[in-house]
Design a protein around this motif. Sequence first.
Motif, PDB file in Angstrom:
ATOM      1  N   LEU A   1       0.830  -1.339   0.047  1.00 37.80           N
ATOM      2  CA  LEU A   1       0.033  -0.042  -0.013  1.00 37.80           C
ATOM      3  C   LEU A   1       0.905   1.490  -0.138  1.00 37.80           C
ATOM      4  O   LEU A   1       0.354   2.528  -0.224  1.00 37.80           O
ATOM      5  CB  LEU A   1      -1.045   0.088   1.107  1.00 37.80           C
ATOM      6  N   GLY A   2       2.178   1.104   0.327  1.00 38.16           N
ATOM      7  CA  GLY A   2       3.258   2.368   0.143  1.00 38.16           C
ATOM      8  C   GLY A   2       3.713   2.737   1.424  1.00 38.16           C
ATOM      9  O   GLY A   2       4.109   4.067   1.675  1.00 38.16           O
ATOM     10  N   LEU A   3       3.275   2.202   2.575  1.00 36.10           N
ATOM     11  CA  LEU A   3       3.573   2.646   3.822  1.00 36.10           C
ATOM     12  C   LEU A   3       5.300   2.554   4.238  1.00 36.10           C
ATOM     13  O   LEU A   3       5.655   1.549   3.509  1.00 36.10           O
ATOM     14  CB  LEU A   3       2.746   2.033   5.113  1.00 36.10           C
TER      15      LEU A   3
ATOM     16  N   THR B   1      -7.812  -4.102   6.063  1.00 32.09           N
ATOM     17  CA  THR B   1      -9.088  -4.228   5.828  1.00 32.09           C
ATOM     18  C   THR B   1      -9.629  -3.568   4.535  1.00 32.09           C
ATOM     19  O   THR B   1      -8.850  -2.772   4.057  1.00 32.09           O
ATOM     20  CB  THR B   1      -9.927  -3.592   7.151  1.00 32.09           C
ATOM     21  N   PRO B   2     -10.735  -4.051   4.127  1.00 35.15           N
ATOM     22  CA  PRO B   2     -11.306  -3.300   2.882  1.00 35.15           C
ATOM     23  C   PRO B   2     -10.869  -1.424   2.857  1.00 35.15           C
ATOM     24  O   PRO B   2     -10.650  -1.212   1.933  1.00 35.15           O
ATOM     25  CB  PRO B   2     -12.576  -3.729   2.560  1.00 35.15           C
TER      26      PRO B   2
ATOM     27  N   ILE C   1      -5.765   3.921   2.344  1.00 36.87           N
ATOM     28  CA  ILE C   1      -4.017   4.290   2.339  1.00 36.87           C
ATOM     29  C   ILE C   1      -3.463   4.701   1.125  1.00 36.87           C
ATOM     30  O   ILE C   1      -2.771   5.535   1.300  1.00 36.87           O
ATOM     31  CB  ILE C   1      -3.485   3.070   3.208  1.00 36.87           C
ATOM     32  N   PRO C   2      -3.678   3.830   0.081  1.00 35.21           N
ATOM     33  CA  PRO C   2      -2.772   4.344  -1.153  1.00 35.21           C
ATOM     34  C   PRO C   2      -3.169   5.483  -1.732  1.00 35.21           C
ATOM     35  O   PRO C   2      -2.361   6.334  -2.029  1.00 35.21           O
ATOM     36  CB  PRO C   2      -3.040   3.159  -2.250  1.00 35.21           C
ATOM     37  N   LEU C   3      -4.459   5.837  -1.433  1.00 39.19           N
ATOM     38  CA  LEU C   3      -4.873   7.259  -2.097  1.00 39.19           C
ATOM     39  C   LEU C   3      -4.418   8.506  -1.203  1.00 39.19           C
ATOM     40  O   LEU C   3      -3.836   9.433  -1.835  1.00 39.19           O
ATOM     41  CB  LEU C   3      -6.673   7.372  -1.631  1.00 39.19           C
TER      42      LEU C   3
ATOM     43  N   ALA D   1      -7.083   3.321   8.982  1.00 42.96           N
ATOM     44  CA  ALA D   1      -7.277   4.009   7.517  1.00 42.96           C
ATOM     45  C   ALA D   1      -6.743   5.256   7.292  1.00 42.96           C
ATOM     46  O   ALA D   1      -6.251   5.685   6.281  1.00 42.96           O
ATOM     47  CB  ALA D   1      -8.812   3.679   6.992  1.00 42.96           C
ATOM     48  N   PHE D   2      -7.165   6.179   8.233  1.00 42.35           N
ATOM     49  CA  PHE D   2      -6.662   7.590   8.404  1.00 42.35           C
ATOM     50  C   PHE D   2      -5.308   7.631   9.055  1.00 42.35           C
ATOM     51  O   PHE D   2      -4.414   8.495   8.672  1.00 42.35           O
ATOM     52  CB  PHE D   2      -7.623   8.758   8.504  1.00 42.35           C
TER      53      PHE D   2
END
Length: 252
Positions: A7-9, A26-27, A33-35, A56-57
Amino acid sequence: MPTFSELGLGVDVLKAIEALGYQEPTPIQQQAIPLLLSTPTDLVALAQTGTGKTAAFGLPLIDQLDFNSRDPLALILAPTRELCVQIANDLAKFAQFAPGASIVPVYGGAAISTQIRSIKQGAHIIVATPGRLIDLLGRKAVKLHNVNVVVLDEADEMLNMGFKEDIDHILASMPEERNIWLFSATMPPEITRLTEQFLHNPVRVEVARAATTASTITQGLIATHSGFQKRETLRRLIRDAEGFKNAIIAKV
Ligand code: AMP
Protein backbone atom coordinates in the motif's frame (compact mmCIF):
# COMPACT_ATOMS: atom_id res chain seq x y z
CA MET A 1 -5.10 -8.92 -1.47
CA PRO A 2 -2.33 -6.29 -1.17
CA THR A 3 -0.03 -6.30 1.86
CA PHE A 4 0.47 -3.21 4.04
CA SER A 5 3.89 -2.75 2.46
CA GLU A 6 2.35 -2.82 -1.05
CA LEU A 7 0.00 0.00 0.00
CA GLY A 8 3.08 2.24 0.15
CA LEU A 9 3.60 2.68 3.89
CA GLY A 10 7.10 3.41 5.20
CA VAL A 11 9.28 1.27 7.42
CA ASP A 12 8.45 2.87 10.82
CA VAL A 13 4.72 2.40 10.32
CA LEU A 14 5.18 -1.13 8.95
CA LYS A 15 7.11 -2.06 12.10
CA ALA A 16 4.22 -0.73 14.21
CA ILE A 17 1.70 -2.73 12.18
CA GLU A 18 3.76 -5.85 12.74
CA ALA A 19 3.97 -5.14 16.49
CA LEU A 20 0.17 -4.73 16.55
CA GLY A 21 -0.25 -8.08 14.82
CA TYR A 22 -2.35 -6.81 11.90
CA GLN A 23 -1.96 -9.46 9.20
CA GLU A 24 -3.60 -7.75 6.25
CA PRO A 25 -5.32 -4.45 5.49
CA THR A 26 -9.10 -4.27 5.87
CA PRO A 27 -11.15 -3.18 2.80
CA ILE A 28 -11.33 0.49 3.90
CA GLN A 29 -7.56 0.48 4.53
CA GLN A 30 -6.91 -1.07 1.09
CA GLN A 31 -8.87 1.73 -0.54
CA ALA A 32 -7.93 4.73 1.58
CA ILE A 33 -4.22 4.22 2.41
CA PRO A 34 -2.73 4.31 -1.14
CA LEU A 35 -4.98 7.25 -2.00
CA LEU A 36 -4.00 9.29 1.02
CA LEU A 37 -0.31 8.51 0.55
CA SER A 38 -0.08 9.23 -3.16
CA THR A 39 -1.29 12.82 -3.45
CA PRO A 40 -2.79 15.52 -1.22
CA THR A 41 -6.53 15.04 -1.54
CA ASP A 42 -9.84 15.55 0.21
CA LEU A 43 -11.63 12.32 1.05
CA VAL A 44 -15.15 11.22 1.92
CA ALA A 45 -15.20 7.71 3.38
CA LEU A 46 -18.39 5.90 4.21
CA ALA A 47 -17.27 3.47 6.91
CA GLN A 48 -18.54 2.33 10.27
CA THR A 49 -16.77 1.62 13.53
CA GLY A 50 -15.18 -1.82 13.40
CA THR A 51 -14.06 -1.55 9.77
CA GLY A 52 -10.54 -0.44 10.73
CA LYS A 53 -11.25 3.20 9.83
CA THR A 54 -8.92 4.63 12.50
CA ALA A 55 -5.94 2.91 10.92
CA ALA A 56 -7.24 3.87 7.44
CA PHE A 57 -6.57 7.53 8.25
CA GLY A 58 -4.07 7.09 11.12
CA LEU A 59 -1.44 5.04 9.30
CA PRO A 60 -1.03 7.38 6.28
CA LEU A 61 -1.15 10.38 8.62
CA ILE A 62 1.70 9.10 10.80
CA ASP A 63 3.61 8.08 7.68
CA GLN A 64 3.47 11.59 6.22
CA LEU A 65 4.06 13.96 9.11
CA ASP A 66 7.37 15.62 9.86
CA PHE A 67 7.74 15.19 13.60
CA ASN A 68 10.53 17.77 13.80
CA SER A 69 7.92 20.53 13.70
CA ARG A 70 6.90 22.38 16.88
CA ASP A 71 3.39 23.27 15.68
CA PRO A 72 0.33 21.05 15.24
CA LEU A 73 0.33 19.52 11.75
CA ALA A 74 -2.90 17.54 11.88
CA LEU A 75 -6.22 17.93 13.63
CA ILE A 76 -8.69 15.14 14.27
CA LEU A 77 -12.21 16.01 15.38
CA ALA A 78 -14.35 13.34 17.04
CA PRO A 79 -17.73 13.49 18.79
CA THR A 80 -16.89 12.18 22.25
CA ARG A 81 -14.20 12.18 24.88
CA GLU A 82 -14.03 8.36 24.72
CA LEU A 83 -13.47 8.35 20.98
CA CYS A 84 -10.79 11.08 21.27
CA VAL A 85 -8.88 9.03 23.82
CA GLN A 86 -9.24 5.86 21.75
CA ILE A 87 -8.03 7.55 18.56
CA ALA A 88 -5.07 9.14 20.39
CA ASN A 89 -4.13 5.75 21.86
CA ASP A 90 -4.36 4.06 18.46
CA LEU A 91 -2.26 6.79 16.82
CA ALA A 92 0.36 6.52 19.58
CA LYS A 93 0.65 2.81 18.75
CA PHE A 94 0.97 3.52 15.02
CA ALA A 95 3.69 6.09 15.86
CA GLN A 96 5.60 3.94 18.35
CA PHE A 97 8.62 3.71 16.00
CA ALA A 98 8.36 7.30 14.73
CA PRO A 99 10.80 9.25 16.91
CA GLY A 100 9.43 12.38 18.58
CA ALA A 101 5.78 12.00 17.55
CA SER A 102 3.43 13.73 19.97
CA ILE A 103 -0.34 13.14 19.95
CA VAL A 104 -2.52 15.10 22.37
CA PRO A 105 -6.22 14.42 23.05
CA VAL A 106 -8.33 17.38 24.25
CA TYR A 107 -11.98 17.13 25.30
CA GLY A 108 -14.50 18.67 27.63
CA GLY A 109 -15.02 17.55 31.22
CA ALA A 110 -11.29 17.56 32.03
CA ALA A 111 -8.99 20.36 33.23
CA ILE A 112 -8.29 22.69 30.33
CA SER A 113 -5.08 23.96 31.99
CA THR A 114 -3.50 20.49 31.78
CA GLN A 115 -4.50 20.21 28.14
CA ILE A 116 -3.06 23.68 27.38
CA ARG A 117 0.22 22.62 29.00
CA SER A 118 0.35 19.44 26.89
CA ILE A 119 -0.24 21.44 23.70
CA LYS A 120 2.47 23.96 24.69
CA GLN A 121 4.96 21.13 25.19
CA GLY A 122 4.52 20.33 21.49
CA ALA A 123 1.64 18.50 19.83
CA HIS A 124 1.95 17.25 16.27
CA ILE A 125 -1.54 15.79 16.19
CA ILE A 126 -4.43 17.18 18.21
CA VAL A 127 -7.43 14.90 18.70
CA ALA A 128 -10.30 17.08 19.88
CA THR A 129 -14.00 17.29 20.53
CA PRO A 130 -15.28 20.36 18.64
CA GLY A 131 -16.51 22.21 21.74
CA ARG A 132 -13.21 21.96 23.59
CA LEU A 133 -11.23 22.99 20.53
CA ILE A 134 -13.40 26.12 20.16
CA ASP A 135 -12.63 26.90 23.80
CA LEU A 136 -8.89 26.45 23.22
CA LEU A 137 -9.01 28.62 20.08
CA GLY A 138 -10.84 31.33 22.05
CA ARG A 139 -8.00 31.30 24.61
CA LYS A 140 -5.42 31.35 21.80
CA ALA A 141 -3.96 28.19 23.30
CA VAL A 142 -3.73 26.32 20.02
CA LYS A 143 -2.34 27.38 16.63
CA LEU A 144 -3.79 25.78 13.54
CA HIS A 145 -1.90 27.72 10.85
CA ASN A 146 0.42 24.79 10.05
CA VAL A 147 -2.30 22.13 10.06
CA ASN A 148 -2.55 20.56 6.63
CA VAL A 149 -4.79 17.56 7.36
CA VAL A 150 -8.10 17.69 9.21
CA VAL A 151 -9.86 14.39 9.91
CA LEU A 152 -13.56 14.49 10.75
CA ASP A 153 -14.24 11.15 12.40
CA GLU A 154 -17.83 9.95 12.87
CA ALA A 155 -18.93 13.15 11.15
CA ASP A 156 -22.61 12.14 11.21
CA GLU A 157 -22.41 11.64 14.99
CA MET A 158 -20.82 15.08 15.46
CA LEU A 159 -23.70 16.69 13.56
CA ASN A 160 -26.26 14.61 15.52
CA MET A 161 -24.71 15.93 18.71
CA GLY A 162 -25.17 19.55 17.61
CA PHE A 163 -21.56 20.36 16.68
CA LYS A 164 -22.44 21.75 13.23
CA GLU A 165 -21.69 25.39 14.11
CA ASP A 166 -18.49 24.51 15.95
CA ILE A 167 -17.27 22.46 12.97
CA ASP A 168 -18.15 25.26 10.54
CA HIS A 169 -16.25 27.73 12.71
CA ILE A 170 -13.19 25.48 13.04
CA LEU A 171 -13.00 24.66 9.33
CA ALA A 172 -13.52 28.28 8.35
CA SER A 173 -10.56 29.31 10.54
CA MET A 174 -8.17 26.78 8.97
CA PRO A 175 -5.59 27.46 6.25
CA GLU A 176 -7.07 27.17 2.73
CA GLU A 177 -4.54 24.55 1.60
CA ARG A 178 -5.55 21.96 4.19
CA ASN A 179 -6.99 18.61 3.16
CA ILE A 180 -10.06 17.22 4.86
CA TRP A 181 -10.60 13.50 5.34
CA LEU A 182 -14.21 12.95 6.36
CA PHE A 183 -15.30 9.60 7.81
CA SER A 184 -18.97 8.88 8.44
CA ALA A 185 -21.11 5.78 8.96
CA THR A 186 -24.05 7.39 7.14
CA MET A 187 -24.48 10.12 4.53
CA PRO A 188 -27.44 12.27 5.60
CA PRO A 189 -28.06 15.53 3.66
CA GLU A 190 -26.22 17.61 6.31
CA ILE A 191 -23.03 15.65 5.62
CA THR A 192 -23.45 16.23 1.89
CA ARG A 193 -23.87 19.96 2.60
CA LEU A 194 -20.77 20.02 4.83
CA THR A 195 -18.85 18.22 2.10
CA GLU A 196 -19.98 20.65 -0.58
CA GLN A 197 -19.14 23.65 1.58
CA PHE A 198 -15.66 22.68 2.75
CA LEU A 199 -14.19 19.85 0.64
CA HIS A 200 -12.62 20.28 -2.80
CA ASN A 201 -13.23 17.49 -5.33
CA PRO A 202 -13.14 14.80 -2.65
CA VAL A 203 -12.36 11.21 -3.59
CA ARG A 204 -15.10 8.90 -2.31
CA VAL A 205 -14.56 5.46 -0.84
CA GLU A 206 -17.14 3.16 0.66
CA VAL A 207 -17.05 -0.20 2.36
CA ALA A 208 -20.02 -2.52 2.53
CA ARG A 209 -21.99 -2.45 5.73
CA ALA A 210 -21.26 -5.71 7.58
CA ALA A 211 -24.35 -7.93 7.77
CA THR A 212 -25.27 -8.27 11.42
CA THR A 213 -27.94 -10.10 13.38
CA ALA A 214 -29.33 -8.80 16.66
CA SER A 215 -27.94 -10.82 19.57
CA THR A 216 -31.51 -11.73 20.65
CA ILE A 217 -32.19 -13.56 17.37
CA THR A 218 -31.27 -17.20 16.89
CA GLN A 219 -30.93 -18.43 13.35
CA GLY A 220 -31.52 -21.95 12.09
CA LEU A 221 -31.99 -23.85 8.86
CA ILE A 222 -34.43 -26.63 7.99
CA ALA A 223 -33.86 -28.25 4.60
CA THR A 224 -37.00 -29.40 2.75
CA HIS A 225 -38.06 -29.93 -0.83
CA SER A 226 -40.01 -27.11 -2.41
CA GLY A 227 -43.79 -27.18 -2.87
CA PHE A 228 -45.95 -29.27 -0.59
CA GLN A 229 -43.16 -30.40 1.75
CA LYS A 230 -42.05 -26.86 2.44
CA ARG A 231 -45.59 -25.67 3.20
CA GLU A 232 -46.29 -28.74 5.38
CA THR A 233 -43.05 -28.26 7.37
CA LEU A 234 -43.91 -24.62 7.95
CA ARG A 235 -47.45 -25.54 9.06
CA ARG A 236 -46.08 -28.04 11.60
CA LEU A 237 -43.47 -25.59 12.88
CA ILE A 238 -46.15 -22.99 13.55
CA ARG A 239 -48.50 -25.55 15.12
CA ASP A 240 -45.84 -27.00 17.44
CA ALA A 241 -44.00 -23.79 18.22
CA GLU A 242 -44.08 -22.64 21.80
CA GLY A 243 -42.65 -19.58 23.50
CA PHE A 244 -43.49 -16.88 21.01
CA LYS A 245 -46.66 -15.01 20.06
CA ASN A 246 -45.76 -13.51 16.70
CA ALA A 247 -43.87 -14.59 13.62
CA ILE A 248 -42.86 -13.06 10.32
CA ILE A 249 -42.84 -15.39 7.34
CA ALA A 250 -40.77 -14.06 4.49
CA LYS A 251 -40.44 -15.70 1.08
CA VAL A 252 -36.82 -15.79 -0.11
P1 AMP B 1 -11.93 0.83 14.10
O1 AMP B 1 -12.91 0.55 12.98
O2 AMP B 1 -10.90 1.81 13.72
O3 AMP B 1 -12.65 1.15 15.38
O4 AMP B 1 -11.11 -0.54 14.36
C1 AMP B 1 -11.67 -1.69 14.88
C2 AMP B 1 -10.63 -2.64 15.45
O5 AMP B 1 -9.95 -3.32 14.41
C3 AMP B 1 -9.56 -2.01 16.32
O6 AMP B 1 -9.44 -2.79 17.49
C4 AMP B 1 -8.30 -2.12 15.50
O7 AMP B 1 -7.14 -2.28 16.29
C5 AMP B 1 -8.54 -3.35 14.67
N1 AMP B 1 -7.88 -3.34 13.34
C6 AMP B 1 -7.77 -2.28 12.51
N2 AMP B 1 -7.16 -2.65 11.36
C7 AMP B 1 -6.87 -3.96 11.48
C8 AMP B 1 -6.23 -4.90 10.60
N3 AMP B 1 -5.79 -4.56 9.41
N4 AMP B 1 -6.11 -6.18 11.05
C9 AMP B 1 -6.59 -6.53 12.28
N5 AMP B 1 -7.19 -5.67 13.14
C10 AMP B 1 -7.34 -4.41 12.74
